[in-house]
Enzyme design. Structure first.
Site, mmCIF file in Angstrom:
data_model
loop_
_atom_site.group_PDB
_atom_site.id
_atom_site.type_symbol
_atom_site.label_atom_id
_atom_site.label_comp_id
_atom_site.label_asym_id
_atom_site.label_seq_id
_atom_site.Cartn_x
_atom_site.Cartn_y
_atom_site.Cartn_z
ATOM 1 N N ASP A 1 8.669 47.599 48.237
ATOM 2 C CA ASP A 1 8.593 46.557 49.257
ATOM 3 C C ASP A 1 8.837 47.154 50.631
ATOM 4 O OD1 ASP A 1 8.194 44.724 47.276
ATOM 5 O OD2 ASP A 1 10.252 43.971 47.251
ATOM 6 N N LYS B 1 5.046 42.194 51.169
ATOM 7 C CA LYS B 1 4.485 40.871 51.471
ATOM 8 C C LYS B 1 5.192 40.359 52.720
ATOM 9 C CE LYS B 1 5.467 39.167 47.400
ATOM 10 N NZ LYS B 1 5.892 40.373 46.688
ATOM 11 N N MET C 1 15.955 34.561 53.651
ATOM 12 C CA MET C 1 14.655 34.357 54.297
ATOM 13 C C MET C 1 14.608 33.059 55.096
ATOM 14 S SD MET C 1 12.291 35.685 51.122
ATOM 15 C CE MET C 1 13.278 34.874 49.854
#
Length: 488
Positions: A257, A279, A393
């Site tokens: 990631d 992502k 997040m």
């Protein structure tokens, strides 16, 4: 240029089962030497006027033989080795000279000149032993190397050595040609055999080896690949688990990631292929989850050892479950190596206990990366007091978070701590109250990755911080949960 002061040694593993070894000395050092010899099956004779408690107990129950009094040369008769471990240099020299005269190998603790053999630093995994020696000239360096090797070789190597030793005759019979045997071993060791042992699935490992012995080819076919889902933690490479480090050093391909730090990647096998599969909402480079699944399967089917490296922990908002489902559906062998998730690491590095018997009896991990995820949450439960919310997040949704929590009764004076780049050198901590959360985040230009900690315990960030710069924003009077100081 350095001149050689320590002669090279000939490495040797001695079978001492049932053989006599004389240890001269009755203190703690002698006890450590005697213990190692007993583990090797030696008949240990300890010569000393008095014994420390463990040695005395072993002499009392017959584990060792005690010869009391001062060292006598005739006690070396019949000994295969001798160790001088007294605190008297004269006695140690006498032992060394007597052993030399009788052709008995002698080690004098911490005396290279008088010793004729050195006891190495060892890594032991069942029957597998790795010995490290500096020739007696730098024992602390040998110990440092041993400690590093300890981190590289886990307990599965001992189980693997035991399994292969039990099948040694059959392995030699199955592949009599040494070249074919080497190729067969390479395939076995690169395949799932050791992974099964590592996961304590010993019966399956034995069945796999039996199948290879019955039906395996000449060792030339491609190895079966596998995938390890590995948690990279929040960024500080020191927080990697030993298992994660081992797997990274075995990897052929690493799918990582974007949040995995460069420092963590630097610990991986140098010639491993690194593929970024990050992502990022609104970003130019975006790898879909389906594409990640396809890459894992593709490389594993090519016989590669694949590491799917994720920031934090694979099973905490990391889609690890989805990836395992895909691997299982395609018949790919896998394992999971947990990592330290952001809630634990960011809280610890900010000095915030997620639970506290006076202020928080529970902690909730919540993701808030989009409005759709927010709509699924139980806001009435999240707004309750005496609990801690760790919000992943959520930087882009702070206005909505505040509005929902206030609407469901959360006190606007509830403390928060926003931890940006937690555990990394650039870590920042912003503190304040729920009422001012979006404004303070905007004032200090907080950017992802950042974790929001909300609850009474967040006030501890002001008084208990220990890593990096002191927190920014508003503070709690007295540095602990209580009345808030409204000065910005």
């Amino acid at each position: 240029m350095f001149t050689e002061t320590v002669p090279p040694l000939y490495p040797l593993f001695a079978d001492l089962r049932g053989r006599s070894v004389l240890v001269v000395g009755g203190g703690a050092v002698a006890r450590r030497k005697a213990e190692a010899l007993l583990q090797a099956g030696a008949r240990v004779i300890v010569n000393a006027p008095a014994l420390e408690p463990d040695l005395a107990a072993w002499a009392g129950n017959g584990r060792i033989t005690h010869r009391a009094g001062r060292f006598r040369r005739e006690w070396l008769r019949g000994a295969w080795l001798a160790i001088a471990a007294t605190d008297d240099p004269a006695v140690n020299r006498e032992v060394a000279e007597a052993a030399e005269a009788q052709r008995v190998w002698v080690n004098v603790v911490d005396d290279v000149e008088l010793s004729r053999f050195q006891v190495p630093a060892r890594v032991e995994r069942g029957p597998l032993q790795i010995a490290v020696s500096s020739g007696g000239g730098a024992p602390m360096l040998a110990r440092l190397v041993r400690e590093r090797l300890e981190a590289q070789f886990d307990e599965s190597f001992g189980a693997l050595a035991t399994l292969l030793a039990r099948r040694r005759a059959r392995i030699r019979a199955r592949w009599p040609d040494i070249g074919a045997r080497r190729r067969a071993f390479a395939r076995l060791l690169a395949g799932p055999l050791q992974g099964l042992l590592r996961r304590r699935r010993h019966l399956e490992a034995e069945r796999l080896l039996e199948a290879e012995l019955r039906t395996g080819d000449d060792g030339g076919s491609a190895a079966t690949g596998s995938v390890a889902l590995v948690g990279a933690g929040p960024g500080d490479p020191g927080l990697l688990t030993l298992r994660a480090l081992r797997v990274l050093n075995e990897a052929d391909v690493i799918l990582h990631d974007r949040l995995v730090s460069a420092e963590v990647l630097a610990l991986a096998r140098r010639d491993a292929e690194r593929i970024t599969v990050g992502k990022q909402a609104g970003g130019d480079r975006h790898t879909t989850q389906a594409r990640i699944h396809a890459l894992m399967v593709e490389h594993a089917r090519a016989g590669k050892r694949v590491v799917r490296l994720k920031g934090g922990d694979p099973f905490v908002f990391g889609r690890g479950g989805e990836e395992l489902e895909s691997l299982r559906a395609h018949g790919i062998d896998y394992e999971v190596v947990p990592g330290i998730t952001a809630a634990l690491a960011c809280a610890a590095y900010a000095g915030v206990p997620l639970t506290h018997r006076d202020h928080a009896q529970s902690a909730r991990l919540v993701t808030a990366h989009c409005k759709a995820s927010l709509d699924t949450l139980d806001w009435a439960a999240l707004a309750q007091e005496r609990q801690t919310l760790a919000v992943y997040m959520g930087v882009a949704m702070l206005d909505t978070l505040r509005a929902r929590l206030l609407a469901h009764g959360r006190d606007p004076r509830t403390p928060f701590a926003l931890v940006e780049n937690g555990s990394r050198p650039e870590q920042r901590v912003i503190t304040g109250t729920l009422r001012e959360l979006p404004a303070l985040a905007e004032r200090h230009a907080v950017r992802a990755p950042a974790l929001l900690i909300l609850g009474e315990v967040a006030a501890f960030a002001q008084s208990l911080h220990w890593f990096g710069a002191a927190p920014l924003g508003t503070a709690v009077a007295g540095g602990s949960p209580g009345v808030l100081d409204e000065a910005a």
